[in-house]
Design a protein around this motif. Structure first.
Motif, short mmCIF file in Angstrom:
data_model
loop_
_atom_site.label_atom_id
_atom_site.label_comp_id
_atom_site.label_asym_id
_atom_site.label_seq_id
_atom_site.Cartn_x
_atom_site.Cartn_y
_atom_site.Cartn_z
N PHE A 20 0.72 -1.04 -0.04
CA PHE A 20 0.08 -0.10 -0.17
C PHE A 20 0.93 1.20 0.00
N TRP A 21 1.96 1.36 0.79
CA TRP A 21 2.79 2.23 0.75
C TRP A 21 3.52 2.51 -0.53
N GLU A 22 3.88 1.58 -1.35
CA GLU A 22 4.39 1.72 -2.52
C GLU A 22 3.58 2.36 -3.66
N GLN A 23 2.38 1.70 -3.67
CA GLN A 23 1.39 1.78 -4.87
C GLN A 23 0.38 2.68 -4.44
N GLY A 24 -0.11 2.70 -3.18
CA GLY A 24 -1.36 3.55 -2.85
C GLY A 24 -2.43 2.51 -2.64
N TYR A 25 -3.68 2.91 -1.95
CA TYR A 25 -5.09 2.21 -2.11
C TYR A 25 -5.49 1.67 -3.32
N GLU A 26 -5.75 2.65 -4.29
CA GLU A 26 -6.49 2.55 -5.44
C GLU A 26 -5.86 1.51 -6.30
N LYS A 27 -4.45 1.66 -6.55
CA LYS A 27 -3.64 0.91 -7.44
C LYS A 27 -3.38 -0.53 -6.97
N THR A 28 -3.59 -0.98 -5.68
CA THR A 28 -3.16 -2.01 -5.18
C THR A 28 -4.60 -3.01 -5.39
N SER A 29 -4.41 -4.09 -6.02
CA SER A 29 -5.48 -5.00 -6.24
C SER A 29 -5.42 -6.10 -5.01
N MET A 30 -6.39 -7.08 -4.82
CA MET A 30 -6.42 -7.93 -3.94
C MET A 30 -5.63 -9.19 -4.43
N THR A 31 -5.41 -9.16 -5.77
CA THR A 31 -4.60 -10.25 -6.31
C THR A 31 -3.16 -10.00 -6.11
N ASP A 32 -2.72 -8.51 -6.15
CA ASP A 32 -1.54 -7.81 -5.85
C ASP A 32 -1.21 -8.37 -4.27
N LEU A 33 -2.23 -7.96 -3.35
CA LEU A 33 -2.05 -8.36 -2.00
C LEU A 33 -1.84 -9.86 -1.77
N VAL A 34 -2.74 -10.50 -2.29
CA VAL A 34 -2.32 -11.89 -2.14
C VAL A 34 -1.06 -12.58 -2.53
N GLU A 35 -0.38 -12.17 -3.78
CA GLU A 35 1.02 -12.40 -4.19
C GLU A 35 1.77 -12.05 -3.23
N ARG A 36 2.02 -10.55 -2.79
CA ARG A 36 2.83 -10.01 -1.87
C ARG A 36 2.87 -10.63 -0.56
N MET A 37 1.57 -10.87 0.10
CA MET A 37 1.56 -11.40 1.22
C MET A 37 1.79 -12.77 1.30
N GLY A 38 1.68 -13.57 0.31
CA GLY A 38 1.85 -15.01 0.29
C GLY A 38 0.86 -15.90 1.06
N ILE A 39 -0.22 -15.39 1.11
CA ILE A 39 -1.29 -16.10 1.73
C ILE A 39 -2.29 -16.47 0.78
N HIS A 40 -3.10 -17.39 0.98
CA HIS A 40 -4.36 -17.64 0.14
C HIS A 40 -5.50 -16.52 0.44
N ARG A 41 -6.31 -16.20 -0.69
CA ARG A 41 -7.12 -15.36 -0.59
C ARG A 41 -8.06 -15.34 0.65
N ARG A 42 -8.79 -16.74 0.52
CA ARG A 42 -9.56 -16.83 1.75
C ARG A 42 -9.01 -16.66 3.09
N SER A 43 -7.79 -16.61 3.32
CA SER A 43 -7.15 -16.67 4.55
C SER A 43 -6.88 -15.05 4.69
N LEU A 44 -6.78 -14.38 3.52
CA LEU A 44 -6.74 -12.91 3.74
C LEU A 44 -7.95 -12.40 4.35
N TYR A 45 -9.21 -12.79 3.69
CA TYR A 45 -10.47 -12.25 4.21
C TYR A 45 -10.89 -12.72 5.38
N ASP A 46 -10.40 -14.22 5.72
CA ASP A 46 -10.68 -14.48 7.37
C ASP A 46 -10.26 -13.81 8.32
N THR A 47 -8.81 -13.43 8.07
CA THR A 47 -8.14 -12.87 8.90
C THR A 47 -7.95 -11.25 9.08
N PHE A 48 -8.24 -10.75 7.89
CA PHE A 48 -8.14 -9.22 7.83
C PHE A 48 -9.45 -8.63 7.36
#
Length: 192
Positions: A20-48
């Motif tokens: 988010f710091w590098e790209q900003g909120y709007e430019k950061t997609s959920m796919t970007d987040l899943v890839e960067r965080m190294g977790i499954h999409r479901r885990s991202l939603y369940d946790t955060f």
């Protein structure tokens, strides 16, 4: 039986914060987040939660880390002037491995006008920063380092504005020497 988490929350939150710091909120997609965080999409939603909730948690994480470093540097300072010099140096130089600028300042520019939750969070953060600057200015005025000609609160508001400007300019290709020169000039307004 529920599966246990296979990741450390703060570790993956730090990865989201940095993205988010590098790209900003709007430019950061959920796919970007899943890839960067190294977790499954479901885990991202369940946790955060959703992207917005994750962003708010990333802002909080940034604030925790940033404030801890800032407080430690100020605490090590022997004088108020040294404390402000540390703050300005930290604003300009940050860390060699961190993205330029500041997640909070970037978020203020990108989102505050249209996201009431982000605006409220940033208002609280910026108010706390001004309070910290005011305490340092009062310290300097008490010890004779800084002039008492101006009100400490007004000077804190002024210095915070410089602080925000420096963090915004640090994202650009502005020479750091120019930013340090602006900081030195701002410090001169305080001198006794």
């Amino acid at each position: 039986m529920a599966r246990s988490k296979e990741f450390e929350e703060n570790e993956v939150l730090d990865k989201a914060m940095r993205l988010f710091w590098e790209q900003g909120y709007e430019k950061t997609s959920m796919t970007d987040l899943v890839e960067r965080m190294g977790i499954h999409r479901r885990s991202l939603y369940d946790t955060f939660g959703d992207k917005h909730m994750l962003f708010l948690k990333a802002m909080d994480r940034f604030g925790e880390k940033f404030n801890a470093e800032l407080a430690a540097g100020v605490k090590r300072s022997k004088t108020a002037k040294e404390a402000l010099q540390f703050i300005f140096g930290f604003m300009i130089d940050g860390h060699a491995d961190s993205p330029p600028g500041c997640l909070m300042v970037n978020s203020a520019v990108e989102l505050a006008v249209r996201d009431d939750v982000v605006d409220a969070k940033l208002t609280k953060v910026f108010t706390a920063a001004e309070r910290q600057l005011k305490e340092i200015i009062i310290w300097g005025q008490r010890d004779g380092e800084f002039s008492t000609e101006h009100d400490a609160e007004e000077l804190a508001e002024y210095l915070h504005n410089v602080w925000v400007g420096l963090r915004a300019m640090a994202r650009m290709s502005v020479a750091k020497e120019k930013l340090h020169r602006i900081a030195r000039t701002s410090m001169k307004h305080l001198e006794a």
